[in-house]
Design an enzyme around this catalytic site. Sequence first.
Site, PDB file in Angstrom:
ATOM      1  CG  LEU C 237      -2.287  26.852 -11.682  1.00  0.00           C
ATOM      2  CD1 LEU C 237      -2.551  25.442 -12.131  1.00  0.00           C
ATOM      3  CD2 LEU C 237      -0.922  26.955 -11.027  1.00  0.00           C
ATOM      4  CG  ASP C 238       2.459  31.491 -14.813  1.00  0.00           C
ATOM      5  OD1 ASP C 238       1.709  32.447 -14.564  1.00  0.00           O
ATOM      6  OD2 ASP C 238       3.692  31.547 -14.770  1.00  0.00           O
ATOM      7  CD  GLU C 239       1.960  24.893 -18.871  1.00  0.00           C
ATOM      8  OE1 GLU C 239       2.110  23.680 -18.686  1.00  0.00           O
ATOM      9  OE2 GLU C 239       2.855  25.624 -19.325  1.00  0.00           O
TER      10      GLU C 239
END
Lengths: 294, 294, 294, 294
Positions: C237-239
């Site tokens: 995940l990006d974040e």
Amino acid sequence: MAQSQTDSTKNHWVLTFVCADKPGIVHAITGAILTAGGNITESKQYTSVDAQSGSARFFMRVQIEAAASLNEFETEITPVANQFGLDYKIDEVGRKMRTLILVSKSAHCLNDLLFSQRAGYLPIEVPAVFSNHSELNALAAFYSVPFESHSLSDEGSKLAFEHMLRDYIKSANIELIVLARFMQVLSAEFCAEFEGKIINIHHSFLPGFKGANPYAQAHARGVKLIGATAHFVTADLDEGPIIEQNVVRVNHSETKNELVRIGQDVESKTLAQAVRWFAEHRVLLDGERTIIFN
Amino acid sequence: MAQSQTDSTKNHWVLTFVCADKPGIVHAITGAILTAGGNITESKQYTSVDAQSGSARFFMRVQIEAAASLNEFETEITPVANQFGLDYKIDEVGRKMRTLILVSKSAHCLNDLLFSQRAGYLPIEVPAVFSNHSELNALAAFYSVPFESHSLSDEGSKLAFEHMLRDYIKSANIELIVLARFMQVLSAEFCAEFEGKIINIHHSFLPGFKGANPYAQAHARGVKLIGATAHFVTADLDEGPIIEQNVVRVNHSETKNELVRIGQDVESKTLAQAVRWFAEHRVLLDGERTIIFN
Amino acid sequence: MAQSQTDSTKNHWVLTFVCADKPGIVHAITGAILTAGGNITESKQYTSVDAQSGSARFFMRVQIEAAASLNEFETEITPVANQFGLDYKIDEVGRKMRTLILVSKSAHCLNDLLFSQRAGYLPIEVPAVFSNHSELNALAAFYSVPFESHSLSDEGSKLAFEHMLRDYIKSANIELIVLARFMQVLSAEFCAEFEGKIINIHHSFLPGFKGANPYAQAHARGVKLIGATAHFVTADLDEGPIIEQNVVRVNHSETKNELVRIGQDVESKTLAQAVRWFAEHRVLLDGERTIIFN
Amino acid sequence: MAQSQTDSTKNHWVLTFVCADKPGIVHAITGAILTAGGNITESKQYTSVDAQSGSARFFMRVQIEAAASLNEFETEITPVANQFGLDYKIDEVGRKMRTLILVSKSAHCLNDLLFSQRAGYLPIEVPAVFSNHSELNALAAFYSVPFESHSLSDEGSKLAFEHMLRDYIKSANIELIVLARFMQVLSAEFCAEFEGKIINIHHSFLPGFKGANPYAQAHARGVKLIGATAHFVTADLDEGPIIEQNVVRVNHSETKNELVRIGQDVESKTLAQAVRWFAEHRVLLDGERTIIFN
């Protein structure tokens, strides 16, 4: 002479302007006000510099108390405006701005705007509420505001609606169009034509969520803050210049429906604040951003 | 000419003043700045009206960029100051204000001030930290700030301490005294002598609690918000003019010790903000209140 | 028996677990605690339902006071854990979690973590700070924390760094890795290996900004709120799952540098809160979201 | 079994209780729920310890889903309640609490309560609004709520009003009385009789201001935060147990009238939150403080 205690026997104006930043602007404008017998009761200014070009633009908002008439006052302002290339507006302080509200089915923003307007907390008058649904008719009626429902089922009806809007805005001297949870996209042409005069409200999350049902996405990702952004509507931007933003804290135990309720509270409050500042000439456009003289 | 991009080959000043409100002040002062070849890069003003007497006072803060020297600049300002009875100050933008910090045993405010100062976030320089205890010596030493501990056990030692403070403030050109959780009461004479130059921080609750151990009282009453107030210290008021306030949400499950920790975070942040605004000449006194030009 | 006043002659444990939601879990677990002579002094629970499948997971955090030893206590817990398929942890309340901090050049987060740790506000111990730069050596030294600087100039040195990290984490019994403005991307393998044990902090804006120099972008768009998000680091995940978020209000007159300073304050505070909750076993992972039992 | 997705073919109850803290309470109550075939879908608990006596009280709120009838359920609960001395209540989740609203002339709180109630955001039904003035009749009528105006000019009429209230509360099965800016003091006898059932809202400032016209005082002192406190009304306290508090930031330039408007927004929001939590049985009294299970 004072912001918090005004002389009711005099006139009160608000002057806003923007121009290229040059030495002497403030001196010239205050000189003109002084010559017209005016007192400055509130004044805010800001210089915005373009990071690339280094060129600077100067923004100012001044409230003035004066015995002189608007004509006499403008006679003094005009030469300064010409000399410095001011793009300016003068208005009476507290004059109610003619505001058209567009809604769909959600009542929260409309209720807050009409209640605040009647309570004297929003300097607007609302000659009409237009909707693509009929649900909010009774709410508008309670506040004695004419309500019209227009079916917007296809491209033709949307085009006709925008034609009608244009005519109405002109004939009714509308100065501000508020999209109070109006769930239809206005055409790029319409947005461009009324750029800087249409305010929209939408929910805002960290991180932002694309696509449908953002509250469901926010719930799924367990965000800790939900918020709202009031912004100008523009033709070429997903989201135009931001006027106001607020957030509220939430936690994992709040259901999606509770997030919706909390989000609606933030939306109402944020939209009303943006409308208030606009109607008081406190919002000036600076490219993609706003200068807020609050 | 711009606040966010200054010309480093020029001088930058901040001018603050207060005077009785009369037409023409802004015109006169901007005229003087213009004559001195200065550009206004930031400007805030406010008119305060006494509700009883109706008399008005005018406050202004201006940042100026100019090739001229301070002397040349003051030559232009002086006649205007005399004509309008300005009580004014001129300072160099960003000059570090000489700040004396008084502490007792609690480290949180001192740590935040010294860290922020070294990071370049607070335009102050701290020639000394004085304390009635020795605990914070190492913290001051880490930031290479001289530290002195003075026992304040009786009236005689307190009197001697204030005498020493007076001498030090004079000899070290101290402009601001920060009580960063200094748990000793300064004498009314001392407070009066340095009125408007001593900033204190204390916890704040809704409702306020009198007497000892306010966090215990706040816990017992189940308050939902705890906060902090940074204010000027005055001789005759329990609490002088407020500069900044913040609160944080708490709930029934937080222990007294957790309330203390949360309260300390708010205190640090609130005190640092008040010191920053003061050091930037953004805090002007208006009787029992402050005008904050932020 | 009480959270705010514990019996120091007894043991205090925190039990956290997650399992499929079935009737009788709470009854069974409280029965086991009762049999072991334990009192529950704090308890939070939450049931999370998957919107698609309708399947539910049950999360619980319990603090217990007991005369029994940990062994005696686990003897009672084990059959319940087996019966209901609990994924559980037991720890001593207040035990300091072994925490490795990774930094680059920015001091604000490290300063806040080390100060809070020493003040007793963060139940962590920090055996080492590793960095890809040398700037923060003195700060770590002030708090007597070993500091190592590793050049991460190419893929080889990055790989070697992660190898060293793995060994160190194992040999030093590291339980939590905090990226306190560590400006290097860790490999997907590393992130996956320590999923749920790496906490990162980054700035957050409404709307989000992609690409370099987000504070410059935020300034250009005139955002009214800037914030920070503390989250777990994940491979895909990006974040990762959000642990904590905060925002602070800003306006058009704040320069980019001021936005940076304000943003750093929010970052420090938000990261410290996330670390505190993690170290107190108040953060449980629920897929892409976190359950925070605070 | 899940809070966010309930089985509509089953019954849903909320059980709240308080008792002396003893080992085994949670085990016993969850056992009874289990025996009745109930699933716990939400649960919060808290142990409150008296700092002087060391005695502890246990508070719990549980939401339950079950096929069983309320009678069958109570059959299982009763022995546990007797054994542990529970002071308990059972109610249906989402049942609308019968709420009497008292107002004077200010519309903001009443508007927010009635709008939120109709929008489905407040689980209350409002059989009547009583007032000592007639101004808010039309607002109540818009929401189809009966409105009665009673002149309260002297002690006799006040006494008669309270007699009428008592009769009405009994005959109409009123469970909650909301003072939505009701500017009359209720007698100590009345307050004592309905202790824990009357919620009031008032403005809150830091520091607190005594006497008339607090907004004028707040303006004069230049406070930076204004807020509101929702609390229970008690006979012997100036201000009873606090349920909820909020503040909003203000500055020197806001006029007294603007402070009033901002204060009213905070009052409306804070009162609605307190009423929501009360109606959902999330507010439990613990002496002078409240436990909020939100």
